[in-house]
Scaffold this active site. Sequence first.
Site, PDB file in Angstrom:
ATOM      1  N   ASP A 172      21.681  23.610  24.259  1.00 31.98           N
ATOM      2  CA  ASP A 172      20.610  22.650  23.998  1.00 31.98           C
ATOM      3  C   ASP A 172      20.399  22.486  22.502  1.00 31.98           C
ATOM      4  O   ASP A 172      20.796  23.344  21.707  1.00 31.98           O
ATOM      5  CB  ASP A 172      19.300  23.118  24.641  1.00 31.98           C
ATOM      6  N   GLU A 173      19.755  21.383  22.142  1.00 26.87           N
ATOM      7  CA  GLU A 173      19.289  21.125  20.776  1.00 26.87           C
ATOM      8  C   GLU A 173      20.341  21.494  19.721  1.00 26.87           C
ATOM      9  O   GLU A 173      20.082  22.289  18.818  1.00 26.87           O
ATOM     10  CB  GLU A 173      17.968  21.864  20.530  1.00 26.87           C
ATOM     11  N   VAL A 174      21.520  20.908  19.872  1.00 23.61           N
ATOM     12  CA  VAL A 174      22.607  21.175  18.914  1.00 23.61           C
ATOM     13  C   VAL A 174      22.404  20.250  17.712  1.00 23.61           C
ATOM     14  O   VAL A 174      23.098  19.248  17.532  1.00 23.61           O
ATOM     15  CB  VAL A 174      23.993  20.974  19.560  1.00 23.61           C
TER      16      VAL A 174
END
Length: 497
Positions: A172-174
Site C-alpha cells: 500500500d501507499e507506495v
Amino acid sequence: MRTGGAASNGKRAVRSNRGRSGGMRSMAAGGPRLLVHLDMKGAAPRARYLAEVLPLLRALGATGLLLEYEDTFPYAGPLGPLRAPHAYSPGEVRAVLSQAKAQGLEVVPLVQTFGHMEFVLKHKEFAHLREVKAFPNALNPHKEESRALVKAMIDQVMALHEDIKWFHIGCDEVYYLGEGEESKQWLQQQDNTPEKLCLSHIKAVASCVASSYPTVTPIVWDDMLRGISEEALAESGVPQLVQPMIWDYAADLDVEGKVHLIEKYRRCGFSKVWFASAFKGATGVNQSLILIGHHLKNHLQWLKVASKSPVDVLEGITLTGWQRYDHFSVLCELLPVAIPCLAVCLQTLKNGGYSEKVKENVEELLGMSNLEVDTFMSTSVGTFPGSNILTLVTEISFYLKSSVDELLERNRYVTGWFSPYHRKRKIIHPIIMHHFQPDAVSLLSKWNGVVRDLQAAMEEVFHKCTIEEWMEENVYPSLQKLQQVVDDLDEAIKAQN
C-alpha cells in the site's frame, strides 16, 4: 498506515441482485473471517500480555489475527539489522502462535514488500535499495537485490508460521513510485506506465510466495489497484495470484462506491476480496483516547457493503488497529485503551448490527458498567487485561493538561505575582505565595502518583521504550511545567529568606 479516502469506482456496470441479502448480514460462525490486526511497529505488547488478550478476542468473535511484526520480528543473519532491541524472540513468536492456535485463531502474517518499508530502508545496509535515494519509504522494484531482500524476509517469517493459508504482502501507499532514476528510464520506454511498474512488482512478490509456498494465498492492500483500469489489471495476471484487502476507515464510507469497486475487481479476475475497517489508529496521528462511535459507524457501513455484495465474494474482514501512521510517526491509541472499541466493533460484526443487547454483551465480557459510544468516556473502569491502563490514560488525557493550565495560566496569583519575569528574578510576595503554593504542591503530588501508577501498569504490558515515548509525548510537557513552577517557588522563597 492507510489514510486514503473512498476508492475509485472504475467503470460502473448494472448490478444483479443474485446472492444478495436485503438486510445486514451477521458475521457469525461459518461466515466471513474476522481478523484482528495487531500493528507491532509501535508499542508492541509483551508476549505475556498477548497471551492474556487472545482468549478475550476469541470470546468477542474474532476468528484470527493479522500480525504486522515490522521491526519486532526476530530477523536473523543478513536481516539482523531490521530487528529492534525489543523484538520478540523466536520462542516468544512460537508461544503466541501456539496460544492463538489453542484459541482457534488462525494467523495471517503481514510483511511490507513495496511501500512502508522505512523499517528496512532506513538502515545503511539497505539504503541503496530505495526507489528515491532520499526517501526510505519505497523499495526500488527494478533491482534483483530488492526481490532477494523481500524473499529473504518472507522466508524467515514463513519459517516460524506453519500451516497458514494467507500471507499479507502489504504493497500500500507506495509513494514516489516512478520517481527513482531507474524508474524514470524505464518509464521512457514505449507503453510503460507507473501502473504497470506497480503491478509487475506485486506480481513478482506474489509469484515468489506462490512458487515457494503453493498452498498460501497472498493478500495485498488495494489502494494502489483502485485507480488502475480493468483492462490493465486483467492483463497483469495479478488477480489470479492475490486477494485484495479493500480498506476504508471513514464513518461515512461510500457504500455504493465500495460495491462498484468489488464488482470491478470481480470482473478483473479476483476470486475473493477482504474488507479492512479500523478500531483504532485512524482518527488522529497522536490520538490517545478513542471515540467508539466513529469506529462503530465505520463497521456498520461495512456491514451494508457486505449485504449488497454477492455472498461468495467476501473472504473476511480485518479490523485494523494502527499503532503509528508510519514507522517515524508518534504513537496513537494504545491497545489496552482500544479494547472496548475493538469489542464493540467485533460484536457488531458478529451480530450484524449494534443494539442494547450488543452493548450488554460487551460490558459483561469487559467487566464494564459505563460503556459510552457517542462521547469519550471520562471515567473508564473494567476487568479486562490492561483495563487499569485505560483508566489511568483516560484520567491523564482528560485532566492533566487542563488542571496544570488552570493553575499556571488562569490563576491570577500565578499570572499576576509569579510570572516568568518574577520567576527569573526569584521575586515573590510572601503573602501572595500562600494563595497558590499549597495548590501547586498538592497538584504535583497528585499527578506524580497517577503517573507512577500508570508506569507500573504499563510495565506489565509494554517495554521500557514504549513507556518512555508515551510519557514524553503525553505526560511530561504538562508535568514538567508544573514541576518547574514548584521548583522556582522554592528558589524564590529561599532567596527571600
